[in-house]
Design a protein around this motif. Structure first.
Motif, mmCIF file in Angstrom:
data_model
loop_
_atom_site.group_PDB
_atom_site.id
_atom_site.type_symbol
_atom_site.label_atom_id
_atom_site.label_comp_id
_atom_site.label_asym_id
_atom_site.label_seq_id
_atom_site.Cartn_x
_atom_site.Cartn_y
_atom_site.Cartn_z
ATOM 1 N N UNK A 204 0.808 -1.215 0.000
ATOM 2 C CA UNK A 204 0.000 0.000 0.000
ATOM 3 C C UNK A 204 0.844 1.268 0.000
ATOM 4 N N UNK A 205 2.049 1.198 0.554
ATOM 5 C CA UNK A 205 2.901 2.385 0.671
ATOM 6 C C UNK A 205 3.814 2.617 -0.527
ATOM 7 N N UNK A 206 3.824 1.719 -1.491
ATOM 8 C CA UNK A 206 4.734 1.837 -2.630
ATOM 9 C C UNK A 206 4.284 2.919 -3.614
ATOM 10 N N UNK A 207 5.271 3.561 -4.233
ATOM 11 C CA UNK A 207 5.024 4.486 -5.322
ATOM 12 C C UNK A 207 5.885 4.013 -6.490
ATOM 13 N N UNK A 208 5.256 3.385 -7.468
ATOM 14 C CA UNK A 208 6.000 2.820 -8.590
ATOM 15 C C UNK A 208 5.859 3.645 -9.864
#
Length: 87
Positions: A79-83
């Motif tokens: 949920x915290x990833x920014x890809x």
């Protein structure tokens, strides 16, 4: 997954414009399949990095109606990833 045998294959989809994509296709349980899952994460690099953990969460939630305490850290990480591609 605890007590659930998952059959799946990780993969990487090449992306000539940036980071490769993460792929995972699976079904579970092994001997009496109840759910097929295909996860494709743009810019996720490798199947084991993002697509497989996400598929595991989907399968566990569908089959058990919960995310186990031991998988909460995976859920939080996903949920915290920014890809978003930086290129």
């Amino acid at each position: 997954l605890k007590d659930i045998i998952v059959c799946g294959k990780t993969g990487t989809a090449e992306n000539p414009q940036g980071e490769d994509h993460s792929v995972f296709n699976a079904f579970a349980p092994k001997d009496d399949a109840k759910i097929p899952v295909a996860v494709y994460v743009e810019h996720g690099k490798w199947g084991a990095s993002y697509a497989a953990p996400i598929a595991g969460l989907i399968i566990e939630k569908y089959l058990t109606d919960t995310i186990s305490y031991y998988k909460k850290w995976i859920e939080k990480r996903m949920l915290e990833q920014n890809l978003l591609d930086k290129n």
